[in-house]
Scaffold this active site. Structure first.
Site, PDB file in Angstrom:
ATOM      1  N   CYS A 151       2.031  -1.981  -7.186  1.00 13.67           N
ATOM      2  CA  CYS A 151       2.584  -1.271  -6.034  1.00 13.67           C
ATOM      3  C   CYS A 151       4.099  -1.364  -5.908  1.00 13.67           C
ATOM      4  CB  CYS A 151       1.916  -1.764  -4.761  1.00 13.67           C
ATOM      5  SG  CYS A 151       0.125  -1.558  -4.795  1.00 13.67           S
ATOM      6  N   HIS A 284       7.107  -3.385   3.614  1.00 14.53           N
ATOM      7  CA  HIS A 284       5.974  -3.006   2.756  1.00 14.53           C
ATOM      8  C   HIS A 284       4.763  -2.723   3.639  1.00 14.53           C
ATOM      9  CE1 HIS A 284       3.697  -2.664  -0.893  1.00 14.53           C
ATOM     10  NE2 HIS A 284       2.880  -3.646  -0.550  1.00 14.53           N
ATOM     11  N   HIS A 319      -0.929   4.189   1.616  1.00 13.59           N
ATOM     12  CA  HIS A 319      -0.280   3.325   0.622  1.00 13.59           C
ATOM     13  C   HIS A 319      -0.388   4.011  -0.737  1.00 13.59           C
ATOM     14  CE1 HIS A 319       1.189   0.173  -1.719  1.00 13.59           C
ATOM     15  NE2 HIS A 319       0.326  -0.790  -1.469  1.00 13.59           N
TER      16      HIS A 319
END
Length: 573
Positions: A151, A284, A319
């Site tokens: 990620c 995040h 996400h």
């Protein structure tokens, strides 16, 4: 030398382009909803899906050949970035893209009949192939590279681009990431039990997990001199960045957020600003219990009791995993340019030891914006953009390096010298060989602790991927193993060695075909030249898998399985 952003492109569930994204952010309109194009039976988990089929994307972009969904999204974003920057000739530009899924959507669509379409599966599957597909549709770049650190991939691609500029290798680089939704990683996250059945609530006490998303975002970064010479628009300056490894767990973050703390600290240190000078943090903030508490702890460690305004924009976009850092960097850029802080949607109540994010869009003039992006294996990155530029010139003369050790492991490698039988049982044969190679190289170097662990691999942990694809095809979506999934990412080996050796330094994985190990070495050498690190452990591996090798043989493609570890060190200290 100052580094500037002169172009940006973005595609996400909020729409196509910067204007659609800005409109959605200012009006607090989320793109997270029930899946439409992802062919899942688990519609109870909302996603941030780009509202277009592959076929309509191809028509929109004027693409007639078959390419992966990841590449289609990437083409749209790269074209917008280059257009805004006013660049037509790509012959002197580098292109670095971050992705993990790559062409997995194509692979799983044709896996059941893979023997009859082996070439198509093999050619479109890998992370690096998606980068090449994007490049082929956009133009001919001087260099293409792919980073796959789960990620944090896209933000690490931008960091690598900055290092190429600072070292004088290029004057302009396009960097970011692209990722499409796939059944493979959708159900992998579901098996880890971290998907929410509601729109995610980052940093809220009653958060239930994340919503997966997809998309692509890229920026054109170049030296200020180059931009001024071209009379290009300067959208922002990149003044600092950092990458560190949490070295804690393959999927979970540490309680104190060590990796996140170090990455943010490095970014601020490079930018020569105090924590109090940060005006906004694009966190995040996945909405999982573990990430949000860990990131909060890291922010408190760095900023003390007065933490700057912060929010997570993942409730807008979902996400987008490997593309998340690129998408959130462009969102941060829009916030800096237009003077606002995006809302942290759906927040309800402060979690224990937590803090309240910005819950409604705030109009505020911003000077310094910090963007966080964290990945599996504790691969944590932060980047600071600003209204005014910081000199990032580096003393390049005399920074030479030498190879202290270069170990190639075989199937007979005595890995039991370094790990316990219990640890060994959890690892594939390739990972056990890599453990042997890494520890052997460190032994040969006589106690040198590397400042960085950098890996090169094209296929990644392909045996795990094949096993999961077989289960998905034969047994359905409920068959995926969380253990196999969390060890299937390309950066599993880099993070594994960091975890075993408790190494919190720079951590990166390059995944670009036959050039993967070469690009990992180049990354290490560039950072040594810049004085960012003094030593690096560079790993290289390709795994042996009978099923995949049969597909490659039918396609006249071949990967030679090999596992190696190289330790290089700066020699002019």
């Amino acid at each position: 030398m100052k580094i500037v952003i002169t172009g940006a492109g973005i595609v996400s569930s909020l729409g196509f382009g910067q204007q659609a994204t800005l409109h959605a952010l200012l009006h607090e309109q989320s793109g997270v909803a029930a899946p439409v194009y992802l062919p899942t039976t688990h519609r109870e988990h909302p996603v941030g899906e780009v509202q277009a089929s592959n076929e309509s994307l191809a028509v929109r972009l004027g693409i007639t050949e078959t390419i992966s969904r990841t590449a289609l999204l990437g083409v749209a974003a790269v074209r917008e970035a280059l257009s805004q920057a006013g660049i037509d000739d790509l012959s002197q530009l580098a292109f670095i893209s971050g992705t993990t899924v790559g062409g997995m959507d194509h692979t799983e669509r044709y896996w059941r009949e893979k023997e009859s379409c082996a070439s198509s599966v093999v050619e479109l599957h890998t992370a690096g192939s998606s980068t090449e597909q994007i490049a082929r549709q956009v133009g001919t770049f001087a260099m293409t590279g792919t980073i796959s650190t789960a990620c944090s991939s896209a933000l690490n691609a931008v960091i690598a681009a900055c290092n190429l500029l600072r070292s004088g290798q290029y004057r302009q680089v396009v960097a970011g990431g692209a990722e499409s939704l796939s059944l493979f990683h959708f159900n992998g996250f579901r098996a880890l039990q971290i998907l929410s059945d509601e729109p995610c609530r980052p940093f809220s006490a009653n958060r239930k997990g994340l919503n997966l998303g997809e998309g692509a975002a890229y920026v054109v970064v170049e030296t200020e001199d180059s931009a001024l010479q071209r009379k290009a628009p300067i959208l922002a300056y990149i003044n600092g960045y950092g990458n560190a490894c949490d070295a804690f767990h393959q999927t979970a973050s540490s309680d104190d957020g060590e990796g996140a703390f170090l990455a943010m600290q490095q970014a601020l240190s490079m930018a020569h600003i105090d924590p109090a000078q940060v005006d906004y943090i694009n966190a995040h903030g996945t909405g999982t219990p573990n990430n949000d508490s860990s990131e909060t702890a890291a922010m408190r460690r760095l900023f003390g009791e007065i933490v700057p305004p912060f929010s997570s924009t993942k409730a807008f976009t979902g996400h987008a995993t490997s593309a998340a850092g690129g998408i959130e960097l462009v969102i941060s850029l829009l916030a800096l340019q237009h003077g606002f802080i995006p809302a942290n949607l759906h927040f309800q109540q402060t979690m224990e030891n937590g803090m309240m994010p910005v819950c409604q869009t705030e109009q505020k003039a911003l000077r310094n914006v910090l963007c966080n992006s964290f990945g599996f294996g504790g691969n944590d990155s932060s980047l600071l953009i600003a209204k005014e530029g910081q000199d990032l010139s580096a003393a390049l003369e005399g920074n030479t390096y030498t190879v202290l050790a270069d170990v190639i492991a075989t199937e007979e490698a005595d890995y039991k010298r370094y790990i316990s039988p219990m640890q060994a049982r959890r690892l594939s044969p390739m990972l056990r060989q890599l453990v042997f190679a890494a520890y052997s190289a460190l032994e040969e170097a006589q106690g040198i602790v590397p400042d960085a662990i950098i890996t090169g691999t094209d296929l990644g942990c392909i045996a795990y991927s094949v096993s999961l694809l077989n289960r998905l095809t034969e047994e359905g979506e409920d068959a995926l193993s969380p253990t196999l999934f969390m060890q299937s990412t390309h950066n599993t080996p880099s993070s594994l060695i960091a975890i075993l050796t408790r190494n919190h330094g720079y951590n990166c994985t390059w995944s670009h075909g036959a050039h993967s190990y070469e690009q990992a070495l180049r990354d290490a050498q560039t950072q040594i030249q810049l004085g960012l690190i003094r030593s690096a452990l560079v790993l290289g591996f390709e795994e042996n898998d009978d099923t995949w090798q049969a597909l490659e043989a039918a396609s006249n493609i071949h990967h030679a399985p090999q596992t190696r570890a190289t330790l290089i060190i700066r020699t002019n200290d």
